[in-house]
Motif scaffolding. Structure first.
Motif, PDB file in Angstrom:
ATOM      1  N   LEU A   8      11.602  24.213  -8.515  1.00  0.00           N
ATOM      2  CA  LEU A   8      12.655  25.207  -9.158  1.00  0.00           C
ATOM      3  C   LEU A   8      14.132  25.350  -8.207  1.00  0.00           C
ATOM      4  O   LEU A   8      14.901  25.185  -8.532  1.00  0.00           O
ATOM      5  N   SER A   9      13.569  25.609  -6.705  1.00  0.00           N
ATOM      6  CA  SER A   9      14.591  25.853  -5.959  1.00  0.00           C
ATOM      7  C   SER A   9      15.277  24.355  -5.746  1.00  0.00           C
ATOM      8  O   SER A   9      16.565  24.584  -5.491  1.00  0.00           O
ATOM      9  N   GLN A  10      14.730  23.496  -5.666  1.00  0.00           N
ATOM     10  CA  GLN A  10      15.230  21.984  -5.800  1.00  0.00           C
ATOM     11  C   GLN A  10      16.171  21.794  -6.727  1.00  0.00           C
ATOM     12  O   GLN A  10      17.548  21.335  -6.658  1.00  0.00           O
ATOM     13  N   ILE A  11      15.708  22.120  -7.803  1.00  0.00           N
ATOM     14  CA  ILE A  11      16.822  21.936  -9.151  1.00  0.00           C
ATOM     15  C   ILE A  11      18.012  23.147  -8.973  1.00  0.00           C
ATOM     16  O   ILE A  11      19.295  22.639  -9.453  1.00  0.00           O
ATOM     17  N   GLU A  12      17.939  24.179  -8.257  1.00  0.00           N
ATOM     18  CA  GLU A  12      18.914  25.097  -8.116  1.00  0.00           C
ATOM     19  C   GLU A  12      19.951  24.347  -7.138  1.00  0.00           C
ATOM     20  O   GLU A  12      20.978  24.521  -7.402  1.00  0.00           O
ATOM     21  N   GLN A  13      19.442  23.784  -6.219  1.00  0.00           N
ATOM     22  CA  GLN A  13      20.180  23.035  -5.124  1.00  0.00           C
ATOM     23  C   GLN A  13      20.895  21.774  -5.700  1.00  0.00           C
ATOM     24  O   GLN A  13      21.589  21.114  -4.837  1.00  0.00           O
ATOM     25  N   GLY A  14      20.616  21.355  -7.004  1.00  0.00           N
ATOM     26  CA  GLY A  14      21.205  20.125  -7.514  1.00  0.00           C
ATOM     27  C   GLY A  14      20.389  18.811  -7.479  1.00  0.00           C
ATOM     28  O   GLY A  14      21.005  17.717  -7.558  1.00  0.00           O
ATOM     29  N   VAL A  53       9.144  22.321 -27.186  1.00  0.00           N
ATOM     30  CA  VAL A  53       9.202  22.223 -25.792  1.00  0.00           C
ATOM     31  C   VAL A  53      10.168  21.099 -25.184  1.00  0.00           C
ATOM     32  O   VAL A  53      10.803  21.779 -24.313  1.00  0.00           O
ATOM     33  N   HIS A  54      10.301  20.169 -25.864  1.00  0.00           N
ATOM     34  CA  HIS A  54      11.418  19.296 -25.050  1.00  0.00           C
ATOM     35  C   HIS A  54      12.736  20.159 -25.147  1.00  0.00           C
ATOM     36  O   HIS A  54      13.554  19.683 -24.425  1.00  0.00           O
ATOM     37  N   GLU A  55      13.111  20.811 -26.474  1.00  0.00           N
ATOM     38  CA  GLU A  55      14.548  21.286 -26.505  1.00  0.00           C
ATOM     39  C   GLU A  55      14.589  22.346 -25.654  1.00  0.00           C
ATOM     40  O   GLU A  55      15.726  22.364 -24.789  1.00  0.00           O
ATOM     41  N   LEU A  60      16.717  24.353 -20.321  1.00  0.00           N
ATOM     42  CA  LEU A  60      16.545  24.881 -19.064  1.00  0.00           C
ATOM     43  C   LEU A  60      17.017  24.071 -17.833  1.00  0.00           C
ATOM     44  O   LEU A  60      17.617  24.863 -16.814  1.00  0.00           O
ATOM     45  N   THR A  61      16.902  22.956 -17.918  1.00  0.00           N
ATOM     46  CA  THR A  61      17.129  21.832 -16.864  1.00  0.00           C
ATOM     47  C   THR A  61      18.113  21.234 -17.050  1.00  0.00           C
ATOM     48  O   THR A  61      18.409  20.268 -16.275  1.00  0.00           O
ATOM     49  N   GLY A  62      19.230  21.253 -18.045  1.00  0.00           N
ATOM     50  CA  GLY A  62      20.246  20.362 -18.321  1.00  0.00           C
ATOM     51  C   GLY A  62      21.331  20.395 -17.482  1.00  0.00           C
ATOM     52  O   GLY A  62      21.196  21.252 -16.649  1.00  0.00           O
ATOM     53  N   ARG A  63      22.210  19.455 -17.455  1.00  0.00           N
ATOM     54  CA  ARG A  63      23.174  19.360 -16.350  1.00  0.00           C
ATOM     55  C   ARG A  63      24.173  20.684 -16.472  1.00  0.00           C
ATOM     56  O   ARG A  63      24.762  21.150 -15.461  1.00  0.00           O
ATOM     57  N   ASN A  64      24.310  21.137 -17.552  1.00  0.00           N
ATOM     58  CA  ASN A  64      25.335  22.266 -17.689  1.00  0.00           C
ATOM     59  C   ASN A  64      24.943  23.779 -17.556  1.00  0.00           C
ATOM     60  O   ASN A  64      25.479  24.602 -17.973  1.00  0.00           O
TER      61      ASN A  64
END
Length: 184
Positions: A8-14, A53-55, A60-64
């Motif tokens: 989750l931290s890695q996702i936050e960092q892009g 789940v997929h939606e 939650l993790t989409g680009r925007n």
């Protein structure tokens, strides 16, 4: 395997690859969460747990998204909220007039084409069946095999040499069509 909080931290960092690592770790828990949410919905819900789940995951993790989650619990709370929003949006779509929101669902199995009522009713059914045969002979034949011969839909499909899905489609259409004709 990495910890969910680290990913989750890695996702936050892009980090774009982090979202791909996250799904396998949380998928089962998200699926259980979705199934629990759908269990509280009315029967006849067209949204499946997997699609929910997929939606939610894409939201939650989409680009925007500029979301950042402190930990695993925070992520699952956000996932639960996203699933709730998706279900609310689906309910609103169903209620729109454009989608038939003013209409009530009628199970076709509950509609009975009465045969043993009166001779007049039987004659009306026969006439309606003849009109149906002019438009869709296969559907009329499914009705004849079901009502007059007593075959199941599967047996009627075998007799007619069509798939069960086709026989069900003909049966569903014919029942609704005949009911509307008999109600005139």
């Amino acid at each position: 395997m990495a910890d969910v909080t680290q990913i989750l931290s890695q996702i936050e960092q892009g980090d774009p690859s982090a979202a791909e690592e996250l799904l396998p770790l949380v998928y089962e828990e998200l699926r259980n969460l979705a199934a629990a949410k759908l269990a509280h919905e009315k029967p006849g819900q067209t949204l499946q747990a997997t699609a929910l789940v997929h939606e939610a995951y894409l939201r939650l993790t989409g680009r925007n998204t500029n979301e950042c989650w402190e930990n695993r619990r925070h992520f699952f709370a956000a996932a639960s909220t996203a699933m709730q929003w998706i279900l609310v949006e689906a309910a609103r779509r169903k209620l729109r007039l454009k989608r038939g929101g003013d209409r009530k669902r009628v199970e076709l199995e509950d509609i009975a084409i009465p045969l043993n009522k009166s001779p007049e009713r039987l004659l009306s059914l026969d006439e309606a069946l003849e009109r149906l045969a002019l438009q869709l002979p296969e559907a009329a034949e499914v009705v004849r095999l079901r009502y007059f011969v007593g075959l199941s839909i599967e047996e009627a499909a075998d007799v007619l040499g069509v798939s069960r899905a086709t026989a069900y489609r003909h049966w569903t259409f014919a029942k609704a069509w005949l009911q509307s004709e008999l109600d005139k």
